[in-house]
Write an enzyme that holds these catalytic residues in place. Structure first.
Site, PDB file in Angstrom:
ATOM      1  N   GLU A 231       0.956  -1.266  -0.055  1.00  0.00           N
ATOM      2  CA  GLU A 231      -0.115   0.080  -0.024  1.00  0.00           C
ATOM      3  C   GLU A 231       1.050   1.290   0.123  1.00  0.00           C
ATOM      4  O   GLU A 231       1.538   1.493   0.897  1.00  0.00           O
ATOM      5  CB  GLU A 231      -0.957  -0.065   1.216  1.00  0.00           C
ATOM      6  CG  GLU A 231      -1.858   1.248   1.372  1.00  0.00           C
ATOM      7  CD  GLU A 231      -2.919   1.318   2.499  1.00  0.00           C
ATOM      8  OE1 GLU A 231      -3.239   2.419   2.662  1.00  0.00           O
ATOM      9  OE2 GLU A 231      -2.835   0.412   3.388  1.00  0.00           O
ATOM     10  N   ASP A 440       1.005 -13.791  13.708  1.00  0.00           N
ATOM     11  CA  ASP A 440      -0.085 -14.526  13.061  1.00  0.00           C
ATOM     12  C   ASP A 440      -0.811 -13.352  12.350  1.00  0.00           C
ATOM     13  O   ASP A 440      -1.569 -12.730  13.044  1.00  0.00           O
ATOM     14  CB  ASP A 440      -0.778 -15.174  14.017  1.00  0.00           C
ATOM     15  CG  ASP A 440      -2.003 -16.026  13.599  1.00  0.00           C
ATOM     16  OD1 ASP A 440      -2.400 -15.827  12.432  1.00  0.00           O
ATOM     17  OD2 ASP A 440      -2.324 -16.896  14.388  1.00  0.00           O
ATOM     18  N   HIS A 531      -5.469  11.552  -2.946  1.00  0.00           N
ATOM     19  CA  HIS A 531      -6.006  10.357  -3.810  1.00  0.00           C
ATOM     20  C   HIS A 531      -6.471  10.923  -4.969  1.00  0.00           C
ATOM     21  O   HIS A 531      -7.311  10.242  -5.822  1.00  0.00           O
ATOM     22  CB  HIS A 531      -7.109   9.591  -3.001  1.00  0.00           C
ATOM     23  CG  HIS A 531      -6.254   8.905  -1.918  1.00  0.00           C
ATOM     24  ND1 HIS A 531      -5.451   9.539  -0.709  1.00  0.00           N
ATOM     25  CD2 HIS A 531      -5.746   7.689  -1.715  1.00  0.00           C
ATOM     26  CE1 HIS A 531      -5.123   8.781   0.101  1.00  0.00           C
ATOM     27  NE2 HIS A 531      -4.993   7.570  -0.590  1.00  0.00           N
TER      28      HIS A 531
END
Length: 944
Positions: A231, A440, A531
């Protein structure tokens, strides 16, 4: 019914198309030729299905006189995927003949939807539409059993041979090549406890964010966090938040505790037995704990609690797990303890168990729950910081009050959404750091529960705290032992035993940093602008790398006069330079299409080889969007000023400008530029392409980062070459202004109206790089801006020409011939404009000279430029006015161009930038000293 109450239809009915995947045939019962119905005389005829909705059916059929508008088809049979549907008395609402004349398109409408037949038709039409949404039932669904269900081979085997066997199976079964996945550096034998059915690995980029000053019991000092992510902007944002926190005194962190739960359920025969069992469990905690200690060195049972739900008893086993995350070990310990409990219960004849499960979801494993939010699962850690208003404005580009106000809006939205806790986007940090450090990954879900709280202090600062109640982390076991993950743990000093709480403190600190940065970006409107995408009202078939094929290069060579050259082979070349221009490079990060530099060796059928560079230009609007999004991440005042003038800063038509410049055939240009074979533009594909010679083995190519190799012969060759280019258009301003690709050339009016923008660019430069720009520098900088109305008209009145406008060692190099003579080669002309020729020289000296340059060398080059241009243009050029033009060009460069470079340097490090700033200051000092010695007041160029 009036207009206020009349129902309105805002959407048309959904239509579903019949496709090749659907097994369908249609028959129509109508009059005319065809297969007859003996009783009615009407005829059946075949039709081809097109589409359907709740109220219509569209088909193709051969022309027929009875199939006309408003006629009624008495019966239509549709057989679709082994289902049969019957439609009665549909009206033909539209008939149109296809261009080939062989078929006509018929639209049947169900008009009488109120009567019984119409209602049945509506049901049938809807069922047809629904059937089209399902997977086609062309073939019978296979039934798998223990004999025909495929099995992955070599199960349980951890050898390279077994991995290759599974790879071959996956390729044969799916058709996937897996050419990248197959590569793995890990030893399969070392992965027994990490993965099953191993076939390869997936590479995820890892970056570091920070530094962040952390003040904790376990983590103390400056930390750089490893984050694995794909990202974009995540690490940059986390680093910005870390910078703000560190410059405000750091983040204080504290581990409040650790809890790992496993909650088995026991189902007893009745409620009295369940009550008995619950009491027995509560009274035997020490004995149960002793059983768990037999199976783990890390799991320490600290609490046992029985929760009754009817005759089911959920027994909460609460552990502390030390440096391990503990999910697997606590499962093992709990299961063994439960077996001991069940054995003990056999001593009580009246107690019967109907069922036992090791887990029934009450442990909240990998789930977001209020139980985890309130009581915690994993490490419970707290982070806090006090952000000063000054740091908020300098680093985050918002005031402390703006940040606090935005937080309050998020609180309201979080409550309305029913969020468990309140945070901005801590899952990004947790997911990236979990991936990098071998945690995890599935535990990101529960670990990303957080409670962000902010207060505005009386002093106008922001107090921010973040509580993570369920951070499931460990530094031993699981993926933490994998070599790359272990190295990432070592990066923050958290590898091995004794480091779990330290890791939790580091993660908590960076979570707070990212939340603060993201919230500030939203508060200042940076988030939306960063964006922003280029809007298009049509689909575009963008240029693809496959379009750069043999035919493309054959055409390019033909355009250059090599009409007999037929390219039959292409070989990609490596970029010997640093690649695209700054503008193309930065824009390529913002768009998803082919732009940049692509070198090839084109080999013809005749055996000739041409080394060529294909330059694919981004659109001007794409460049402008990129720069505007960059400015939006700066001070809010700069962002606003830049947005106001974003279309008037010389970037309009930049995608066409270089194509036009490189198409020049004047020998005074072609001698000093790359050989251009072809320029091609196709606006429908947004393709603007130049095919040039592949520049290789040139002297001082891409030398901007280190100009120590520049000698006097290089400066002389650069001045001599650019003077020839300048001579082509010198004094021909009206002709240049007629070109539609040359827009936004600077004038007094356009430059002075942007004075606020120039001031904000300078303020940003000082804020970001105070070690480069002193208060005295800013006084001088503002003096140039405020006096612009006095000195820019003088610049504007002088003769101009077509300038490179990016004339520095990033875009120029030299050819050395057999006589050891140097010739300039200038490329990347996308910013070319109409300006004083001295502007190119001023930029060259600012970028290429060392800060300790000899002032006499500058004078010599200025005069050499004048003499060379005077000779090439056959025009008398006054020496004093020429020298003044250099001073004005240097001021213009310092006010308008250098701060733009510094803004880009904020986001992308340019090694040359510090040297350029220092050299520019020395050049400006040199001009001030000259003017003062001559009795001029620098600001207005008037005598004392």
């Amino acid at each position: 019914m009036n207009s206020l109450t009349k129902p309105q239809i805002f959407t048309s009915e959904a239509r579903y198309a019949f496709g090749q995947e659907h097994s369908v045939d249609i028959e129509l019962l109508c009059g005319g030729e065809g297969r007859g119905d003996e009783k009615s005389g009407e005829q059946w005829r075949a039709a081809e299905a097109v589409d359907v909705s709740k109220s219509h059916l569209c088909v193709l059929t051969q022309p027929c006189e009875s199939l006309v508008e408003d006629a009624v088809c008495h019966d239509i049979v549709v057989r679709l995927n082994q289902q049969t549907f019957s439609l009665k008395h549909l009206r033909i609402s539209k008939v149109s003949l296809l261009p080939d004349g062989r078929q006509q398109r018929i639209v049947f409408s169900n008009d009488d939807s109120e009567d019984e037949t119409g209602q049945e038709n509506a049901r049938q039409l809807w069922q047809i539409s629904y059937a089209l949404r399902l997977l086609p039932a062309q073939q019978e669904v296979l039934q798998y059993d223990e004999f025909n269900l495929p099995k992955v081979p070599a199960r349980g085997l951890y050898t390279e041979e077994a991995r290759q066997e599974r790879l071959a199976f996956a390729r044969e079964t799916t058709g996937a090549t897996l050419s990248e996945v197959e590569h793995i550096r890990l030893d399969p034998k070392a992965l027994v406890s990490n993965i099953e059915a191993l076939i390869g690995s997936v590479e995820i980029p890892v970056g570091i964010a920070g530094p962040l000053q952390i003040l904790g019991d376990h983590a103390n000092g400056l930390f750089y966090a490893p984050m694995a992510t794909s990202e974009g902007a995540l690490l940059a944002s986390a680093t910005r938040g870390a910078t703000a926190i560190s410059r405000s005194g750091g983040v204080r962190v504290k581990v409040l505790g650790q809890r790992m739960l496993r909650v088995p359920v026991f189902v007893l025969a009745d409620l009295s037995s369940a009550l008995f069992f619950a009491e027995w469990v509560q009274d035997h905690q020490q004995e149960i704990a002793a059983q768990t200690r037999k199976y783990s060195n890390y799991a320490n049972l600290v609490e046992v609690h029985a929760e009754l739900m009817g005759r089911s008893v959920h027994v909460q086993f609460v552990y502390e797990t030390g440096d391990a995350a503990g999910q697997n070990m606590t499962t093992t310990c709990t299961w063994q303890a439960c077996q001991w409990i069940l054995a003990q219960m056999q001593s009580f004849p009246g107690i019967e168990f109907e069922n036992f499960l090791i887990e029934a979801n009450l442990s909240n494993d990998k789930k977001v729950t209020y139980n985890s939010y309130l009581r915690g699962r994993g490490v419970r850690v707290l982070a806090e910081t006090l952000l000063t208003d000054d740091v908020c404005q300098r680093v985050l580009k918002v005031s402390a009050r703006q940040l606090f106000t935005a937080y309050n809006q998020f609180v309201g939205g979080s409550i309305a959404a029913g969020m468990v806790g309140i945070n901005i986007n801590i899952a990004n940090t947790i997911g990236a750091m979990f991936t990098a450090t071998g945690q995890d990954i599935a535990c990101v879900h529960e670990s990303a529960i957080g409670q962000l709280h902010m207060e505005l202090t009386e002093e106008g600062n922001v107090y921010a705290t973040l509580r993570l109640p369920s951070l499931v982390v460990g530094t031993v076991g699981g993926g933490t032992s994998l070599p790359q993950q272990k190295e990432c743990l070592e990066l923050i000093g958290c590898a091995g035993p004794g480091c779990a709480h330290k890791l939790a403190e580091v993660i908590a600190g960076f979570c707070l940093a990212l939340d603060i940065s993201t919230l500030s970006a939203i508060a200042s409107d940076q988030f939306a602008r960063a964006h922003e995408k280029l809007g298009r009202n049509r689909p575009v078939e963008w240029l693809k790398l496959g379009d750069l094929n043999e035919a493309f290069f054959t055409d390019a060579l033909a355009q250059a006069g090599y009409r007999d050259a037929s390219v039959n082979e292409l070989q990609p070349l490596s970029l010997s330079s640093k690649g695209s221009s700054i503008i193309t490079e930065l824009t390529a990060h913002k768009i998803n299409k082919l732009v940049g530099h692509f070198p090839f060796s084109a080999i013809t059928e005749q055996g000739d080889s041409y080394d060529l560079m294909v330059k694919v230009k981004p659109l001007d609007d794409e460049v402008i969007l990129m720069l505007n999004s960059m400015a939006s991440m700066c001070d809010a005042r700069l962002a606003h000023a830049y947005n106001e003038f974003k279309n008037q800063l010389g970037f309009k038509q930049c995608h066409r400008r270089e194509l036009a410049v490189m198409a020049q055939t004047d020998e005074r240009f072609t001698r000093f530029a790359p050989k251009t074979y072809h320029t091609w533009e196709d606006s429908s594909r947004e393709a603007y392409v130049i095919v040039q010679e592949y520049l290789n083995d040139l002297e001082l190519m891409d030398s901007a980062d280190d100009t120590s190799g520049w000698g006097i012969e290089h400066f002389n060759a650069a001045v001599d070459g650019i003077a020839q280019v300048h001579s082509i258009w010198y004094g021909r301003e009206q002709e240049l202004q007629a070109f539609d690709w040359l827009v936004d050339a600077p004038t007094t009016d356009t430059m002075t109206e942007k004075m606020r923008l120039w001031e904000m660019l300078g303020a940003h430069a000082q804020q970001e790089f105070p070690e480069w720009f002193s208060d005295e520098d800013m006084v001088r900088y503002r003096d140039r801006i405020y006096a612009m109305e006095s000195w820019y008209p003088k610049l504007d009145s002088m003769k101009k020409t077509l300038t490179h406008n990016d004339f520095n060692p990033r875009n120029i190099a030299f050819r050395r011939d057999e006589n050891n003579q140097l010739t300039l080669c200038a490329y990347d002309w996308e910013l070319a404009t109409m300006q004083l020729p001295q502007h190119d020289l001023a930029e060259l000296l600012a970028f290429a000279l060392q800060p300790d340059f000899d002032p006499q060398q500058v004078e010599n080059l200025i005069e050499r430029h004048r003499q060379q241009l005077q000779a090439a243009s056959a025009t008398d050029i006054d020496a004093d006015e020429w020298r003044l033009g250099f001073t004005l060009s240097l001021w213009d460069l310092a006010v308008c161009r250098l701060p733009m470079y510094v803004m880009a340097h904020t986001f992308r490090h340019y090694p040359f930038m510090e040297r350029v700033v220092m050299t520019s200051r020395r050049l400006l000092d040199n001009e001030r000293n000259r003017l003062e010695a001559a009795g001029f007041v620098a600001g207005g160029l008037s005598h004392d």
